[in-house]
Design an enzyme around this catalytic site. Structure first.
Site, PDB file in Angstrom:
ATOM      1  N   TYR A  45       0.856  -1.177   0.000  1.00 44.66           N
ATOM      2  CA  TYR A  45       0.000   0.000   0.000  1.00 44.66           C
ATOM      3  C   TYR A  45       0.896   1.232   0.000  1.00 44.66           C
ATOM      4  CZ  TYR A  45      -4.434   2.410   0.568  1.00 44.66           C
ATOM      5  OH  TYR A  45      -5.532   3.208   0.376  1.00 44.66           O
ATOM      6  N   LYS A 100     -21.160 -19.831 -11.406  1.00 43.09           N
ATOM      7  CA  LYS A 100     -20.378 -19.650 -12.617  1.00 43.09           C
ATOM      8  C   LYS A 100     -18.930 -19.306 -12.267  1.00 43.09           C
ATOM      9  CE  LYS A 100     -20.947 -19.517 -17.142  1.00 43.09           C
ATOM     10  NZ  LYS A 100     -21.834 -20.357 -17.939  1.00 43.09           N
TER      11      LYS A 100
END
Length: 396
Positions: A45, A100
């Site tokens: 970060y 899916k």
């Protein structure tokens, strides 16, 4: 004195084994790097991330190397055509979209994010997908009703430089072609000698017809709820007008049942019923793909009395036409070469790879491999990546 009501057992969804399995969803996000100390944090970060952001701002193509963008699919629906359930809305569609994504990961190691949109407006869907496309390497459209799905896919393919693939259309079509290729080999006829009848002119029916034409089938007649589609028939929408121009060269009119007389192939994608007597009028060594779920157009055991090869969309009968044979490997192959689209030739290559898995084990009950055959996804991946290079749609 009135009898006291008999107490009823409180409804418990957990009495159904499907509900505990789905509790909390079927997906999660995991990090690919460890954050063990402040040095790791400063690289993952701020401030380290700023250097990567600046580089991407100067050279946008670096996003493919330094973010997940190049390897993640957005699985997008509006919930209007979910499985055999129809228009159940975006919230109710989410278990299927999660499923899916689960299949993408389990069968090809491809990451994806399910996205259910709370709009059925074509313009809004197109604009929304375009707006979020920078976060993804590909778009898998799912369970969007016809004919809207055709326009949505066409517009997104035109607007985006990443693969856009409506699986209800092309996944079904690719696997059906693979199975039919092997079924034709089994009965000793080339595709070019076959006459087929397709019942159902929705997303999958149109796509199956189109890919069979591209593969060189002899002739194909397509029917909808009003009968056979042919040039000049009143009331055809633009999609059906286009398919009428390239199908039914025999100029058949009337019903599906009438067209089946002497036909070599029946492919059902309509949810309707075809009587045994109609299957009996087909040619010798007929091929029947009754693909509607959960109830095929004709029961497989009935069809077998007259047909050499029978396939369904169900897992409890031989020869399941299952989209999972296609879409995981197709996206993985496209990602491997960073293809900016999925071409018609790439779809044909995928079908050829699936058909090739069967090889010398070909039999009436084995014209298409099992979804659990571990050879399928690697074969499809390799074929699609190779064809992308041939077609010149690869970036690497």
């Amino acid at each position: 004195m009135a009898a006291e009501p008999i107490p009823t057992k409180p409804l418990s969804y957990d009495d159904d084994p499907a509900f505990p399995l789905h509790r909390g969803g079927k997906l999660e996000v995991r990090s690919t790097i460890a954050v063990r100390d402040k040095d790791d944090l400063s690289l993952a970060y701020t401030p380290g991330v700023a250097r990567v952001c600046t580089a991407i701002a100067d050279h946008p193509e670096l996003a493919y190397d330094y973010t997940w963008t190049s390897k993640v699919v957005a699985v997008v629906t509006d919930g209007t055509a979910v499985l055999g359930l129809g228009d159940i809305g975006p919230a109710a569609s989410m278990p299927v979209m999660e499923g899916k994504s689960l299949l993408f990961k389990e069968f090809a190691g491809v990451d994806s994010v399910p996205i259910a949109l709370s709009t059925t407006d074509v313009d809004e869907i197109v604009d929304t997908v375009i707006a979020m496309a920078p976060s993804f390497g590909g778009i898998n459209l799912e369970d969007i009703s016809a004919p809207r799905c055709f326009e949505i896919e066409d517009r997104l393919r035109e607007a985006l430089d990443i693969p856009v693939f409506h699986d209800d259309q092309h996944g079904t079509a690719i696997v059906a072609l693979a199975a039919l290729t092997n079924a034709a080999r089994l009965i000793g006829k080339p595709l070019s000698d076959l006459r087929a009848v397709v019942a159902g002119a929705g997303a999958s029916g149109i796509a199956v017809s189109q890919i069979l034409i591209n593969a060189g089938i002899g002739d194909i007649a397509l029917s909808d709820s009003k009968g056979l589609i042919h040039e000049g028939r009143d009331g055809l929408n633009p999609i059906k007008q286009k398919i009428a121009a390239i199908t039914n060269r025999s100029h058949l009119k009337g019903s599906t049942e009438e067209a089946l007389r002497g036909a070599d192939v029946f492919i059902g994608l309509s949810g309707s019923t075809v009587h045994e007597s109609c299957i009996a009028t087909m040619s010798g060594n007929a091929i029947v793909f009754a693909l509607s779920n959960p109830t095929p157009e004709v029961h497989p055991e009935v069809a077998r009395r007259h047909a050499k090869v029978v396939a369904t969309g169900r897992s409890d009968f031989p020869n399941q036409i299952n989209n999972v044979l296609a879409f995981p490997g197709i996206f993985k192959g496209a990602f491997e070469v960073r293809s900016h689209s999925i071409t018609e030739n790439m779809k044909l290559a995928a079908a050829g790879a699936i058909a090739g898995i069967v090889g010398d084990d070909l039999s009436p009950d084995y014209v298409v491999p099992s979804p659990f055959d571990e050879r399928v996804a690697p074969a499809v991946t390799a074929a699609v990546a190779a064809q992308a290079r041939v077609d010149g749609v690869n970036r690497i």
